[in-house]
Design a protein around this motif. Structure first.
Motif, PDB file in Angstrom:
ATOM      1  N   LEU A  98      27.880  54.154 -91.770  1.00  0.00           N
ATOM      2  CA  LEU A  98      28.111  54.069 -93.206  1.00  0.00           C
ATOM      3  C   LEU A  98      26.847  54.311 -94.024  1.00  0.00           C
ATOM      4  CD1 LEU A  98      30.245  50.820 -93.494  1.00  0.00           C
ATOM      5  CD2 LEU A  98      30.948  53.040 -94.400  1.00  0.00           C
ATOM      6  N   PRO A 101      26.022  49.668 -97.297  1.00  0.00           N
ATOM      7  CA  PRO A 101      26.874  49.038 -98.310  1.00  0.00           C
ATOM      8  C   PRO A 101      26.191  47.878 -99.025  1.00  0.00           C
ATOM      9  CG  PRO A 101      27.429  48.204 -96.148  1.00  0.00           C
ATOM     10  CD  PRO A 101      26.343  49.227 -95.939  1.00  0.00           C
ATOM     11  N   ARG A 133      34.033  51.720-101.189  1.00  0.00           N
ATOM     12  CA  ARG A 133      33.831  50.551-100.326  1.00  0.00           C
ATOM     13  C   ARG A 133      32.363  50.124-100.286  1.00  0.00           C
ATOM     14  NH1 ARG A 133      38.211  49.028 -97.234  1.00  0.00           N
ATOM     15  NH2 ARG A 133      39.889  50.570 -97.009  1.00  0.00           N
ATOM     16  N   THR A 134      31.447  51.072-100.238  1.00  0.00           N
ATOM     17  CA  THR A 134      30.027  50.715-100.146  1.00  0.00           C
ATOM     18  C   THR A 134      29.445  50.323-101.492  1.00  0.00           C
ATOM     19  OG1 THR A 134      29.244  52.984-100.516  1.00  0.00           O
ATOM     20  CG2 THR A 134      29.725  52.334 -98.232  1.00  0.00           C
ATOM     21  N   GLN A 136      27.968  52.417-103.350  1.00  0.00           N
ATOM     22  CA  GLN A 136      26.849  53.327-103.589  1.00  0.00           C
ATOM     23  C   GLN A 136      27.357  54.737-103.869  1.00  0.00           C
ATOM     24  OE1 GLN A 136      23.131  52.933-103.629  1.00  0.00           O
ATOM     25  NE2 GLN A 136      23.772  54.803-104.680  1.00  0.00           N
TER      26      GLN A 136
END
Length: 272
Positions: A98, A101, A133-134, A136
């Motif tokens: 990922l 996050p 979700r993150t 960013q």
């Protein structure tokens, strides 16, 4: 390494005692490969890795890696810490990690993170960009900077739709970078924009239809409706409910903080 086709991020089935149902996991892995999947993702977010202990994670990885080795299918391993990446099987084609996050490190911080991760990973890296979700956000320019890092071989793109960043990136995609769809419901339009494949949890169900969509690029609107139904509640709750209803896993159980899917969501998904 060429990344194309459908990759299924496998769920982790549990038995009635709450333990990992390794036999069911192995059958599920074979099932989706029989349906035409190019490969499997072990310990992706769909597999609830944060709820598994070290022994369980090792067992899940061993089962999926063994199936991929026997079937000569591509193995991708979810690894959001460099320590996780260090333990991937030698025949894994990539680790999926990922964008960091929660911390909101900014674009420069994200690029530096992937530079460090790729430099220490024993196998190529797939960057997982899922900003809803993150937390960013990243510009197309930042995604191209990540793509240029030595050791970054591809990207799972799950922007939550087709925005100007996605259009910018796919209108002039980085050379030698596999951009894979990570938004199940947007698979068809992203295929029309040139992505070579997808990492999608919905392909646990009707795997052959999803692989046909990727290979033939012919519209199948039902699959978008199915994806929306399967993601009506937090992933993988509805997927597990459907798999259990179809007799493919022993229970629909998930682990906290997830809760089982509602009867209404199950009914909707089964009706698509």
């Amino acid at each position: 390494m060429t990344f194309a086709g459908v990759y299924v991020p496998l769920i982790t089935p549990f038995d009635a005692s709450g333990a990992v149902a390794f036999d069911a996991l192995e059958r599920l892995a074979h099932d989706v490969l029989d349906g035409g999947a190019a490969g499997l993702v072990a310990l992706g977010t769909t597999g609830e890795p944060g709820s598994l202990d070290d022994k369980e994670r090792d067992g899940v990885l061993d089962v999926i890696a063994g199936v991929c080795r026997a079937r000569r299918a591509q193995l991708i391993v979810g690894a959001n810490r460099i320590g996780d990446a260090a333990g991937v099987p030698s025949h894994a084609v990539a680790v999926l990690t990922l964008v960091p996050p929660f911390l909101l490190p900014g674009e420069d911080g994200v690029v530096a993170y992937f530079e460090d991760f790729a430099a220490r990973s024993p196998v190529p890296v797939l960057a997982y960009h899922v900003p809803y979700r993150t937390g960013q956000a990243l510009s197309a320019a930042a995604l191209r900077r990540i793509a240029a890092i030595d050791g970054v071989a591809g990207m799972k793109l799950a922007a939550g739709g087709i925005d100007t960043t996605v259009v910018d990136l796919l209108s002039d995609p980085p050379a030698d970078l596999a951009i894979l769809c990570g938004d199940d419901a947007f698979l068809a339009p992203l295929l029309s924009m040139g992505v070579p494949g997808a990492i999608i949890a919905s392909a646990h169900l009707d795997t052959a239809a999803f692989t046909a969509l990727v290979h033939d690029r012919e519209p199948q609107p039902r699959l978008a409706r199915l994806a929306l139904a399967l993601f009506a509640e937090p992933n993988p709750t509805v997927i597990k409910a459907v798999l259990h209803a179809r007799g493919r896993i022993p229970t629909p159980d998930v682990r906290l903080p997830l809760l089982p899917a509602s009867a209404a969501s199950l009914h909707l998904a089964l009706s698509v």
